[in-house]
Design an enzyme around this catalytic site. Structure first.
Site, PDB file in Angstrom:
ATOM      1  N   TYR A 127       0.859  -1.191   0.000  1.00 60.15           N
ATOM      2  CA  TYR A 127       0.000   0.000   0.000  1.00 60.15           C
ATOM      3  C   TYR A 127       0.888   1.232   0.000  1.00 60.15           C
ATOM      4  CZ  TYR A 127      -3.421   3.473   1.588  1.00 60.15           C
ATOM      5  OH  TYR A 127      -4.229   4.586   1.713  1.00 60.15           O
ATOM      6  N   ASP A 152       9.281   2.879   0.083  1.00 58.37           N
ATOM      7  CA  ASP A 152       8.206   3.494   0.848  1.00 58.37           C
ATOM      8  C   ASP A 152       8.402   3.069   2.304  1.00 58.37           C
ATOM      9  OD1 ASP A 152       5.940   4.244   2.169  1.00 58.37           O
ATOM     10  OD2 ASP A 152       4.545   3.547   0.624  1.00 58.37           O
ATOM     11  N   LYS A 157       4.000   8.796   9.077  1.00 57.46           N
ATOM     12  CA  LYS A 157       3.725   8.191  10.383  1.00 57.46           C
ATOM     13  C   LYS A 157       4.661   8.682  11.499  1.00 57.46           C
ATOM     14  CE  LYS A 157       0.745   4.793   8.461  1.00 57.46           C
ATOM     15  NZ  LYS A 157       0.783   4.075   7.200  1.00 57.46           N
TER      16      LYS A 157
HETATM   17  C1  LIG Z   1       0.188   4.582   5.843  1.00 55.08           C
HETATM   18  C2  LIG Z   1       0.967   4.357   4.609  1.00 55.08           C
HETATM   19  C3  LIG Z   1       0.955   5.253   3.530  1.00 55.08           C
HETATM   20  C4  LIG Z   1       0.015   6.419   3.474  1.00 55.08           C
HETATM   21  O1  LIG Z   1       0.234   7.342   4.461  1.00 55.08           O
HETATM   22  P1  LIG Z   1      -0.974   8.356   4.867  1.00 55.08           P
HETATM   23  O2  LIG Z   1      -0.344   9.272   5.836  1.00 55.08           O
HETATM   24  O3  LIG Z   1      -2.051   7.483   5.425  1.00 55.08           O
HETATM   25  O4  LIG Z   1      -1.391   9.029   3.611  1.00 55.08           O
HETATM   26  C5  LIG Z   1       1.830   5.042   2.487  1.00 55.08           C
HETATM   27  N1  LIG Z   1       2.656   3.991   2.476  1.00 55.08           N
HETATM   28  C6  LIG Z   1       2.685   3.088   3.477  1.00 55.08           C
HETATM   29  C7  LIG Z   1       3.661   1.972   3.430  1.00 55.08           C
HETATM   30  C8  LIG Z   1       1.824   3.233   4.561  1.00 55.08           C
HETATM   31  O5  LIG Z   1       1.806   2.304   5.520  1.00 55.08           O
END
Ligand SMILES: *Cc1c(COP(=O)(O)O)cnc(C)c1O
Length: 427
Positions: free
Chosen positions: A144, A239, A267
């Site tokens: 994701y 990511d 995060k």
């Molecule tokens: C949570 C998440 C996102 C998106 O971050 P948001 O602050 O919710 O937009 C992107 N990549 C990964 C791996 C994530 O866990």
């Protein structure tokens, strides 16, 4: 467990908010039942509007690595708030956070702050396309990367191929340039790169997959991605929105010793306030506006409260021994759960990297999205609700990670394991 007030609020929420929530997984749809409304949180605990308390392993889906409402962070943002909450002009704090990030993650020579992980990834992919002058991207099934249109594409069937959008509202055209491959499957990546290298701008990956449950990379998966992308002038994007400052102060790239071209963070770097970041080699970052032509902007980017929360959080994480302690506690929890499941005869595959844990109700192994989906989500739903009833809050979905914070005590872990013993026996 009394849930009268949560039920009332949820009924009201459904009148004004689609599905009653502002982010889908909060709604408990995949485990059934109704979400709890939270009133406050402190340390390892959540307190709901009916007066129940829970040991929290969701931690706002990862950010709260110091636990909830850590005193130094709260003090700093309270002080910052008194000075105004947004200026739309540069601040010293932004420089400090950028400096801390680049020191922690040396591959990020320059960094741009944004307001969410989604924005960080979207901007990094735009930059990769601008830098390489190519359009196609390769992502992995089950990874994701936020809710950007062309990244919602999940999977072709069987052989990974050009993907079809899974989401109404995303035109086919928008995902035409998105290729997908199974996680941990380097042979497919090799094949796709062979066929599309002239048009591939980047390969984007969660270096430890955390959005299909926790699926660690196989031995040389990341190193092979590095080699293959480098050989063809394709940028490698990690990511690290979850893994950054979670598995190591330098992120997964420090843990595995593989250096991407671009990194996305989110995060933890916001300490519970909205922050994202993307960065990489100076040569690439110099293309970002106003230094270069790749446009990207944000009214609240580098927001002083959010940046202050980030700085104070990173300061605490820099203390020697923090990650070792997190790892020890997480290992104790994992081991306790493993033993409890085994004793009860419940098939459970555990995955863990540092304080990121996954538990799949399957005979396993779990190496990618397809194998993760083999797990028994009904068993997970039962486990989730019975643990909740005992005051332990795991994610309301089989396909999310459990996280520990520095505020989780050995007695929290013991209590969790004790509850799990009873719950596994009842399954
Ligand atoms: C949570 C998440 C996102 C998106 O971050 P948001 O602050 O919710 O937009 C992107 N990549 C990964 C791996 C994530 O866990």
């Amino acid at each position: 467990m009394k849930t009268t007030r949560s039920k009332q609020l949820f009924a009201e929420a459904l009148r004004y908010i689609p599905g009653g929530v502002n982010s889908p997984v909060r709604a408990f749809r995949s485990v059934g039942g109704q979400p709890l409304f939270i009133k406050r949180a402190k340390g390892s605990r959540l307190y709901d509007v009916d007066g129940n308390s829970f040991i929290d392993y969701v931690l706002s889906w990862g950010p709260m690595i110091l636990g909830h409402a850590p005193a130094p962070v709260i003090k700093a943002i309270t002080r910052a708030a008194a000075n105004g909450t947004s200026y739309g002009a540069p601040t010293e704090q932004e420089v400090r956070l950028a400096q801390m990030i680049t020191e922690a993650v040396p591959s990020m020579q320059e960094v741009r702050l944004v307001s969410s992980g989604t924005e960080a990834v979207m901007s990094a992919v735009r930059l990769a396309r601008g830098f390489t002058n190519r359009d196609a991207i390769l992502k992995f099934e089950g990874c994701y990367h936020g809710h950007t249109d062309y990244l919602l594409a999940k999977a072709g069937s069987g052989l990974a191929t050009l993907s079809i959008p899974d989401c109404p509202g995303v035109p086919d055209d928008f995902t035409r340039h998105t290729l997908t491959a199974p996680y941990n499957d380097i042979a497919t990546v090799q094949r796709l790169i062979q066929a599309h290298h002239e048009d591939l701008a980047c390969v984007i990956v969660e270096p430890i997959a955390g959005n299909m449950g926790v699926v660690p990379p196989r031995d040389d998966f990341l190193a092979n991605l590095r080699e293959l992308t480098r050989a063809h002038g394709i940028l490698l994007i990690f990511d690290e929105v979850i893994t950054g400052f979670r598995v190591h102060y330098g992120g997964a790239q420090a843990l595995y010793g593989v250096t991407p071209d671009l990194t996305c963070l989110g995060k933890i770097i916001g300490g519970g306030l909205p922050v994202g970041a993307y960065g990489g080699a100076r040569e690439i970052m110099r293309l970002v506006a106003p230094a270069g032509p790749v446009y990207q902007a944000g009214t609240l980017s580098g927001n002083p409260l959010a940046v202050t929360a980030g700085i104070e959080t990173l300061k605490r994480l820099k203390t020697p021994g923090v990650y070792r302690k997190l790892d020890e506690r997480a290992a104790a929890l994992a081991e306790g759960l493993r033993e409890a499941a085994k004793k009860a005869g419940v098939p459970l595959i555990q995955t863990r990297v540092g304080s990121m844990l996954g538990a799949f109700f399957t005979k396993g192994p779990v190496v990618d999205y397809a194998s993760a989906k083999q797990s028994d989500t009904k068993a997970y739903a039962k486990f989730f609700h019975r643990m909740l009833n005992k005051g332990v809050y795991f994610a309301p979905s089989q396909f999310e990670a459990a996280f520990l914070s520095t505020a989780h005590t050995p007695s929290d872990i013991e209590e969790t394991i004790k509850s799990a013993r009873a719950v596994f026996k009842s399954l």
